[in-house]
Design an enzyme around this catalytic site. Structure first.
Site, mmCIF file in Angstrom:
data_model
loop_
_atom_site.group_PDB
_atom_site.id
_atom_site.type_symbol
_atom_site.label_atom_id
_atom_site.label_comp_id
_atom_site.label_asym_id
_atom_site.label_seq_id
_atom_site.Cartn_x
_atom_site.Cartn_y
_atom_site.Cartn_z
ATOM 1 N N PRO A 2 7.730 8.216 -5.332
ATOM 2 C CA PRO A 2 8.982 7.830 -5.995
ATOM 3 C C PRO A 2 8.717 7.256 -7.382
ATOM 4 O O PRO A 2 7.838 6.423 -7.559
ATOM 5 C CB PRO A 2 9.554 6.764 -5.058
ATOM 6 C CG PRO A 2 8.945 7.063 -3.731
ATOM 7 C CD PRO A 2 7.570 7.573 -4.027
ATOM 8 N N GLU A 3 9.450 7.757 -8.374
ATOM 9 C CA GLU A 3 9.279 7.277 -9.743
ATOM 10 C C GLU A 3 10.475 6.408 -10.128
ATOM 11 O O GLU A 3 11.336 6.110 -9.297
ATOM 12 C CB GLU A 3 9.089 8.464 -10.685
ATOM 13 C CG GLU A 3 7.829 9.259 -10.367
ATOM 14 C CD GLU A 3 7.422 10.211 -11.471
ATOM 15 O OE1 GLU A 3 7.886 10.053 -12.611
ATOM 16 O OE2 GLU A 3 6.627 11.128 -11.202
ATOM 17 N N HIS A 90 7.251 5.429 11.656
ATOM 18 C CA HIS A 90 6.864 4.977 10.320
ATOM 19 C C HIS A 90 7.830 3.959 9.723
ATOM 20 O O HIS A 90 7.766 3.676 8.529
ATOM 21 C CB HIS A 90 6.734 6.188 9.388
ATOM 22 C CG HIS A 90 5.753 7.219 9.870
ATOM 23 N ND1 HIS A 90 4.410 6.943 10.063
ATOM 24 C CD2 HIS A 90 5.940 8.522 10.220
ATOM 25 C CE1 HIS A 90 3.803 8.029 10.497
ATOM 26 N NE2 HIS A 90 4.696 8.995 10.598
#
Length: 269
Positions: A2-3, A90
């Site tokens: 993710p940016e 997760h």
């Protein structure tokens, strides 16, 4: 990974569900992430949320006694869900909210982090960061001044968080294409007009991606569970061997600083 647009999209997604409400408690199922989950987070109890902010790729959740600093790592995401939905393999951290919902952090690779800091100015993960790319501080003049005599290739130079935060691999490639600058040029070769064009292009590309919900990556979901849509408009990233949408020349790729760079040799100079 993710940016910046993905993190900003996540921030905007979770903000209305958290600000003005309380974190009833934190449920930490896996404390061993990139760094151990801070004990202050695990001890939270009925604490009001004052704001949800972002610095670089970090989510900042402001509480009366300090800040939760969240980082999504390589594969993490946060979502707002009803509390009764059972966690998966997760799903490592839940922030139970007074609304009956939960902010759930999911991270298959466990490379993210949830840290506590009383004062952000003393945070080791924040204090060395450069300016935000969408701020007035980040400008063509700033880029040109910082680029003088730099022999580093322009693409990895842009990805240095000490220069500017949040211009990751995807958006560095896309911005250099739109600014018509070859990524393998030394940063010191940028002219003043090119630096001006590059700064404006970075702002435009990032803002456009934020507005469209972040890039669709296989590991990224927005807070409401929907993927972003910017990947539909990528011009060069991930398109090696495909024709350039502008001129038809085949898109090339090279490794720069251990990251793959995509470019059009005809459109970029």
């Amino acid at each position: 990974m993710p940016e910046l647009p993905e993190i900003e999209t996540s921030r905007r997604g979770i903000e209305p569900y958290m600000v003005g409400h309380h974190i009833v408690k934190a449920v930490v199922r896996q404390p061993k992430l990139r760094w151990p989950v801070s004990g202050q987070i695990m001890a939270l109890e009925n604490t009001p949320v004052l704001s949800v902010q972002r610095r670089a790729k970090y989510l900042l959740i402001e509480l009366p006694g300090g800040w939760i600093i969240g980082h999504l790592g390589m594969s993490g995401s946060v979502r707002i869900l009803p509390e009764f939905i059972e966690p998966g393999k997760h799903d490592h951290v839940d922030f139970i909210l007074s609304t009956g919902q939960v902010l759930r952090y999911t991270d298959p690779r466990r490379f993210g982090a949830w840290l506590w800091e009383e004062d952000l100015t003393s945070s080791n993960v924040l204090k060395h960061l450069g300016p935000e790319p969408l701020s007035d501080e980040f400008s063509g003049e700033y880029l040109f001044t910082r680029s003088r005599a730099k022999k580093t290739l322009t693409k990895p130079w842009l990805m240095d968080n000490k220069l500017v935060v949040g211009v990751g691999n995807i958006y560095a490639s896309e911005s250099l294409f739109e600014a018509k600058i070859l990524p393998q040029r030394p940063a010191g070769s940028l002219t003043e007009s090119e630096a001006q064009r590059l700064a404006l292009t970075i702002k435009k590309v990032l803002q456009r991606s934020i507005e469209q919900g972040g890039t669709t990556l296989k590991d990224f979901l927005q807070a409401d569970g929907k993927p972003g849509y910017f990947a539909q408009e990528l011009q060069v990233y991930g398109r090696a061997g495909e024709p350039c949408k502008t001129c038809g020349t085949l898109i090339e790729s090279e490794k720069h600083g251990q990251r793959t760079t995509f470019f059009c040799r005809h459109c970029q100079h």
